[in-house]
Design an enzyme around this catalytic site. Structure first.
Site, mmCIF file in Angstrom:
data_model
loop_
_atom_site.group_PDB
_atom_site.id
_atom_site.type_symbol
_atom_site.label_atom_id
_atom_site.label_comp_id
_atom_site.label_asym_id
_atom_site.label_seq_id
_atom_site.Cartn_x
_atom_site.Cartn_y
_atom_site.Cartn_z
ATOM 1 N N LYS A 9 1.358 6.075 31.087
ATOM 2 C CA LYS A 9 0.688 4.891 30.636
ATOM 3 C C LYS A 9 0.951 3.542 31.298
ATOM 4 C CE LYS A 9 4.914 2.867 29.261
ATOM 5 N NZ LYS A 9 5.294 1.649 30.127
ATOM 6 N N GLY A 99 8.006 2.796 34.916
ATOM 7 C CA GLY A 99 7.206 1.883 33.766
ATOM 8 C C GLY A 99 6.017 2.745 33.364
ATOM 9 N N LEU A 100 5.948 4.004 33.894
ATOM 10 C CA LEU A 100 4.945 4.835 33.256
ATOM 11 C C LEU A 100 4.930 5.658 32.042
ATOM 12 C CD1 LEU A 100 3.795 5.556 36.996
ATOM 13 C CD2 LEU A 100 2.595 3.957 35.569
ATOM 14 N N GLY A 102 6.732 8.472 31.665
ATOM 15 C CA GLY A 102 6.923 9.848 31.853
ATOM 16 C C GLY A 102 7.568 10.511 30.988
ATOM 17 N N ASP A 137 8.573 4.344 23.454
ATOM 18 C CA ASP A 137 7.248 4.765 23.950
ATOM 19 C C ASP A 137 6.619 5.743 23.505
ATOM 20 O OD1 ASP A 137 7.454 3.061 27.159
ATOM 21 O OD2 ASP A 137 7.627 2.341 25.365
#
Ligand SMILES: C[C@](O)(CO)[C@H](O)COP(=O)(O)OP(=O)(O)OC[C@H]1O[C@@H](n2ccc(N)nc2=O)[C@H](O)[C@@H]1O
Ligand SMILES: Nc1ncnc2c1ncn2[C@@H]1O[C@H](COP(=O)(O)OP(=O)(O)OP(=O)(O)O)[C@@H](O)[C@H]1O
Length: 253
Positions: A9, A99-100, A102, A137
Site C-alpha cells: 500500500k 512504508g509499504l 509489507g 495498517d
C-alpha cells in the site's frame, strides 16, 4: 493449493488528527499497489509445529503472520489441525521498513486465507478485531479495497471509489523506524488537522489531491522523517510523495 497475492500500500496523504495514549489518530488515504506484492501459499505437509518459510529479517515469533496464527487458533481447533498438515510459504517482494505495509499485508492476507480454508465463517468486522491486535495498517488489508479513507488508529476503513492508480515506487535503502518518526513528530512537529478539512480531504480523488499538494503537506511524517534520515532529501523530486513513515517515495502516473 491455497495461494494469494499480498499487496503493498501507499499513503496518498497522511494527516495527524489527534493523540490516543502514546499513539496518534490519523486521516489517511490508503491505496493498494497492484504492481508490488508478496505471494502467500499454504502447502500440504506434515508439520510438528507452525512452519513459516520466507526471507524475513525477524525471527518467527515476531512475524506478523505468526501473531495472526496465534490469535486465530484461539477461535477454533481447526486452525491448529490445519497447520499440523500445512506449512506457510511466503515469497517476499515488498521491502521491509519501507512504508509499504509489507508485514501488515501479510498478516491480513493470511487471516483471510485461514478464514476460508478452515471455514471459520468470520465476518470482515470480526477479522478486523483480530487484525487490530497486530498493527494499525492490518484492517485496511482485510477489507481488500483498492482505495480507502482510513482514520482512528487504522480501525476505521471506508471504501473510496476511484480509478485504480498506476503507482511508481522508489525505495531508498534507508530503514525508517516508525516509532522514532512518530516520536520526532510528537516532540517537534506536532499539529492536528481539523475535522472540516478531513471531510474535504476524504472526498477528493487521489490524483486531484496530489496535483495540488507538496510532499510535506501530503504527509505530516515526512519532515520528522527527513530530520532523522537526512539522506531522504536526496530523493525528493517534483510529483513524488512519501508513503507512511517511509522510506518509499511514490509517483502516481
Ligand atoms: C504509519 C503507518 O504505516 C500508516 O500507514 C501506520 O500508522 C503504522 O502503524 P503500525 O504499523 O501499527 O506501526 P508500528 O510499527 O506497530 O508502530 C511503531 C510505533 O509507532 C507509533 N505509532 C504507530 C502508529 C500510529 N498511528 N501512531 C503511533 O504513534 C507508536 O509509538 C508505535 O509503538
Ligand atoms: N511478514 C512480515 N513481512 C515483513 N516484515 C515483517 C513480517 N513480520 C514481521 N516483520 C517485521 O516487521 C518490521 C517492519 O516490517 P514492514 O515494514 O514490512 O511492516 P509494516 O509495518 O507493515 O510496513 P511499514 O510500516 O513499512 O508500512 C520488520 O522488523 C520486519 O522484520
Amino acid at each position: 493449493m491455497p495461494i494469494r497475492k499480498s499487496y503493498a500500500k501507499v499513503n496518498i496523504f497522511l494527516k495527524i488528527v489527534g493523540k490516543r495514549d502514546n499513539y496518534h489518530e490519523l486521516a489517511s488515504r490508503f491505496v493498494r499497489v497492484y504492481s508490488l506484492y508478496d505471494i502467500i501459499e499454504f502447502k500440504k505437509e506434515k508439520c510438528t509445529k507452525f512452519t513459516l518459510e520466507g526471507n524475513f529479517s525477524c525471527d518467527i515469533k515476531r512475524n506478523t503472520v505468526y501473531k495472526a496464527y496465534e490469535l486465530l487458533k484461539e477461535y477454533s481447533s481447526k486452525v491448529d489441525e490445519y497447520f499440523n498438515n500445512h506449512k506457510v510459504i511466503i515469497e517476499k517482494n515488498i521491502p521491509e521498513f519501507a512504508g509499504l505495509g509489507g508485514g501488515s499485508s501479510n498478516a491480513a492476507t493470511f487471516i483471510l486465507m485461514v478464514n476460508e480454508e478452515c471455514n471459520l465463517k468470520m465476518s470482515k468486522e470480526d477479522l478486523c478485531k483480530i487484525a487490530l491486535k497486530i498493527g494499525a495498517d492490518v484492517p485496511f488489508f482485510i477489507y481488500e479495497y483498492n482505495s480507502a479513507n482510513v482514520s482512528g488508529i487504522g480501525e476505521i476503513v471506508e471504501k473510496f471509489e476511484e480509478e485504480i492508480l498506476d503507482i511508481e515506487l522508489i525505495t531508498p535503502n534507508i530503514k525508517c523506524d516508525t516509532g522514532e518518526i512518530f516520536k520526532k513528530f510528537r516532540d517537534e512537529f506536532y499539529t492536528e488537522i481539523n475535522q472540516e478539512k478531513v471531510f474535504k480531504l476524504f472526498k477528493e480523488k487521489s490524483k486531484d489531491f496530489l496535483s495540488k499538494s507538496s510532499i510535506s503537506v501530503a504527509n505530516d511524517l515526512y519532515k520528522p522523517a527527513k530530520i532523522i534520515y537526512k539522506d531522504l532529501k536526496n530523493y525528493e523530486k517534483k510529483q513524488w510523495f512519501f508513503s507512511g513513515t517511509g522510506s518509499t517515495f511514490f509517483k502516481v502516473k
